[in-house]
Motif scaffolding. Sequence first.
Motif, PDB file in Angstrom:
ATOM      1  N   PHE A 114       8.612  12.852 -17.669  1.00 27.69           N
ATOM      2  CA  PHE A 114       7.721  11.995 -16.895  1.00 27.69           C
ATOM      3  C   PHE A 114       8.477  10.778 -16.383  1.00 27.69           C
ATOM      4  CE2 PHE A 114       3.672   9.740 -16.203  1.00 27.69           C
ATOM      5  CZ  PHE A 114       2.965  10.764 -15.614  1.00 27.69           C
ATOM      6  N   ALA A 115       9.413  10.974 -15.417  1.00 34.40           N
ATOM      7  CA  ALA A 115      10.185   9.879 -14.842  1.00 34.40           C
ATOM      8  C   ALA A 115      10.631  10.238 -13.442  1.00 34.40           C
ATOM      9  CB  ALA A 115      11.397   9.572 -15.710  1.00 34.40           C
ATOM     10  N   ALA A 116      10.790   9.216 -12.584  1.00 37.74           N
ATOM     11  CA  ALA A 116      11.291   9.425 -11.232  1.00 37.74           C
ATOM     12  C   ALA A 116      12.094   8.221 -10.804  1.00 37.74           C
ATOM     13  CB  ALA A 116      10.140   9.665 -10.258  1.00 37.74           C
ATOM     14  N   VAL A 117      13.121   8.459  -9.999  1.00 39.23           N
ATOM     15  CA  VAL A 117      13.951   7.399  -9.449  1.00 39.23           C
ATOM     16  C   VAL A 117      13.374   6.994  -8.107  1.00 39.23           C
ATOM     17  CG1 VAL A 117      16.248   6.855  -8.545  1.00 39.23           C
ATOM     18  CG2 VAL A 117      16.005   8.236 -10.603  1.00 39.23           C
ATOM     19  N   GLY A 118      13.291   5.702  -7.856  1.00 35.97           N
ATOM     20  CA  GLY A 118      12.835   5.224  -6.560  1.00 35.97           C
ATOM     21  C   GLY A 118      11.392   4.773  -6.539  1.00 35.97           C
ATOM     22  N   VAL A 119      10.683   4.942  -7.621  1.00 31.81           N
ATOM     23  CA  VAL A 119       9.313   4.465  -7.737  1.00 31.81           C
ATOM     24  C   VAL A 119       9.205   3.747  -9.073  1.00 31.81           C
ATOM     25  CG1 VAL A 119       6.879   5.079  -7.857  1.00 31.81           C
ATOM     26  CG2 VAL A 119       8.381   6.310  -6.307  1.00 31.81           C
ATOM     27  N   PRO A 120       8.945   2.440  -9.046  1.00 30.14           N
ATOM     28  CA  PRO A 120       8.911   1.664 -10.292  1.00 30.14           C
ATOM     29  C   PRO A 120       7.850   2.142 -11.267  1.00 30.14           C
ATOM     30  CG  PRO A 120       8.918   0.215  -8.388  1.00 30.14           C
ATOM     31  CD  PRO A 120       8.732   1.616  -7.886  1.00 30.14           C
ATOM     32  N   GLY A 121       8.159   2.034 -12.522  1.00 35.01           N
ATOM     33  CA  GLY A 121       7.193   2.333 -13.563  1.00 35.01           C
ATOM     34  C   GLY A 121       7.063   3.802 -13.901  1.00 35.01           C
ATOM     35  N   LEU A 122       7.858   4.648 -13.271  1.00 31.91           N
ATOM     36  CA  LEU A 122       7.777   6.080 -13.558  1.00 31.91           C
ATOM     37  C   LEU A 122       9.136   6.620 -13.894  1.00 31.91           C
ATOM     38  CD1 LEU A 122       5.329   7.249 -10.789  1.00 31.91           C
ATOM     39  CD2 LEU A 122       4.845   6.867 -13.181  1.00 31.91           C
ATOM     40  N   MET A 141       0.829  -1.208   0.000  1.00 31.05           N
ATOM     41  CA  MET A 141       0.000   0.000   0.000  1.00 31.05           C
ATOM     42  C   MET A 141       0.868   1.265   0.000  1.00 31.05           C
ATOM     43  SD  MET A 141      -3.015  -1.017  -0.352  1.00 31.05           S
ATOM     44  CE  MET A 141      -3.813   0.549  -0.148  1.00 31.05           C
ATOM     45  N   ILE A 142       1.982   1.249   0.734  1.00 29.87           N
ATOM     46  CA  ILE A 142       2.915   2.384   0.696  1.00 29.87           C
ATOM     47  C   ILE A 142       3.410   2.575  -0.733  1.00 29.87           C
ATOM     48  CG2 ILE A 142       5.207   3.200   1.393  1.00 29.87           C
ATOM     49  CD1 ILE A 142       4.660   1.834   4.136  1.00 29.87           C
ATOM     50  N   GLY A 143       3.786   1.467  -1.379  1.00 33.42           N
ATOM     51  CA  GLY A 143       4.247   1.533  -2.765  1.00 33.42           C
ATOM     52  C   GLY A 143       3.182   2.080  -3.699  1.00 33.42           C
ATOM     53  N   LEU A 144       1.935   1.672  -3.489  1.00 32.24           N
ATOM     54  CA  LEU A 144       0.837   2.143  -4.336  1.00 32.24           C
ATOM     55  C   LEU A 144       0.598   3.644  -4.133  1.00 32.24           C
ATOM     56  CD1 LEU A 144      -1.433   1.538  -6.344  1.00 32.24           C
ATOM     57  CD2 LEU A 144      -2.888   0.984  -4.379  1.00 32.24           C
ATOM     58  N   VAL A 145       0.553   4.081  -2.886  1.00 32.52           N
ATOM     59  CA  VAL A 145       0.367   5.510  -2.612  1.00 32.52           C
ATOM     60  C   VAL A 145       1.552   6.305  -3.173  1.00 32.52           C
ATOM     61  CG1 VAL A 145       0.213   7.265  -0.789  1.00 32.52           C
ATOM     62  CG2 VAL A 145      -1.124   5.167  -0.606  1.00 32.52           C
ATOM     63  N   ALA A 146       2.757   5.756  -3.036  1.00 34.50           N
ATOM     64  CA  ALA A 146       3.945   6.424  -3.598  1.00 34.50           C
ATOM     65  C   ALA A 146       3.800   6.572  -5.103  1.00 34.50           C
ATOM     66  CB  ALA A 146       5.204   5.630  -3.257  1.00 34.50           C
ATOM     67  N   TRP A 147       3.392   5.518  -5.768  1.00 40.61           N
ATOM     68  CA  TRP A 147       3.247   5.535  -7.222  1.00 40.61           C
ATOM     69  C   TRP A 147       2.219   6.585  -7.654  1.00 40.61           C
ATOM     70  CZ3 TRP A 147      -0.569   4.236 -10.831  1.00 40.61           C
ATOM     71  CH2 TRP A 147      -0.115   4.089 -12.145  1.00 40.61           C
ATOM     72  N   VAL A 148       1.064   6.609  -6.994  1.00 44.31           N
ATOM     73  CA  VAL A 148       0.012   7.576  -7.339  1.00 44.31           C
ATOM     74  C   VAL A 148       0.481   9.003  -7.057  1.00 44.31           C
ATOM     75  CG1 VAL A 148      -2.314   8.377  -6.730  1.00 44.31           C
ATOM     76  CG2 VAL A 148      -1.887   5.938  -7.064  1.00 44.31           C
ATOM     77  N   THR A 149       1.141   9.205  -5.917  1.00 43.16           N
ATOM     78  CA  THR A 149       1.635  10.537  -5.561  1.00 43.16           C
ATOM     79  C   THR A 149       2.634  11.043  -6.594  1.00 43.16           C
ATOM     80  OG1 THR A 149       1.337  10.080  -3.213  1.00 43.16           O
ATOM     81  CG2 THR A 149       2.826  11.883  -3.781  1.00 43.16           C
ATOM     82  N   VAL A 150       3.588  10.194  -6.954  1.00 46.20           N
ATOM     83  CA  VAL A 150       4.597  10.583  -7.934  1.00 46.20           C
ATOM     84  C   VAL A 150       3.962  10.811  -9.296  1.00 46.20           C
ATOM     85  CG1 VAL A 150       6.666   9.797  -9.160  1.00 46.20           C
ATOM     86  CG2 VAL A 150       6.510   9.548  -6.684  1.00 46.20           C
ATOM     87  N   LEU A 151       2.994   9.996  -9.654  1.00 49.35           N
ATOM     88  CA  LEU A 151       2.285  10.167 -10.916  1.00 49.35           C
ATOM     89  C   LEU A 151       1.642  11.555 -10.983  1.00 49.35           C
ATOM     90  CD1 LEU A 151       1.375   8.648 -13.514  1.00 49.35           C
ATOM     91  CD2 LEU A 151      -0.703   8.072 -12.274  1.00 49.35           C
ATOM     92  N   ILE A 152       0.996  11.961  -9.911  1.00 51.46           N
ATOM     93  CA  ILE A 152       0.347  13.275  -9.860  1.00 51.46           C
ATOM     94  C   ILE A 152       1.376  14.403  -9.937  1.00 51.46           C
ATOM     95  CG2 ILE A 152      -0.979  14.845  -8.369  1.00 51.46           C
ATOM     96  CD1 ILE A 152      -2.480  12.273  -7.371  1.00 51.46           C
ATOM     97  N   VAL A 153       2.452  14.295  -9.157  1.00 52.85           N
ATOM     98  CA  VAL A 153       3.494  15.332  -9.159  1.00 52.85           C
ATOM     99  C   VAL A 153       4.139  15.443 -10.538  1.00 52.85           C
ATOM    100  CG1 VAL A 153       5.767  15.962  -8.239  1.00 52.85           C
ATOM    101  CG2 VAL A 153       3.962  15.221  -6.683  1.00 52.85           C
TER     102      VAL A 153
END
Length: 122
Positions: free
Chosen positions: A114-122, A90-102
Amino acid sequence: MALASPIASAVVFVVSLLIGALGIYAGARVIVGRGDYDRAIVTALIGAIVWAIVGFVVGWIPLLGPLLALIAYIGVINWRYPGDWTAAAMIGLVAWVTVLIVLYALAALGITGFAAVGVPGL
């Protein structure tokens, strides 16, 4: 001009890592009530390294490779934060959604890609 590319790459890496850490920070704060940004930065860095290593070793295996990399990433979160595997996921999911929005907001403003280090798929 030779230094511009490594410096630019380092800046992109650091900014991406900080954005990824922001996502983990938000996820940990919401799911387990732990709000330490320094811990989130270290978790994002370790998670990115583990994701890259597992992805390199088994990432070529269709479906299984990316799944194993994701499980390893969630394992890092599980190791770094209290709770069980469900809380870590769930932490990973919230992280992914948060980073997606940012990242969407920053990309819409033309500030970053549209990329970030430390969160898969972004």
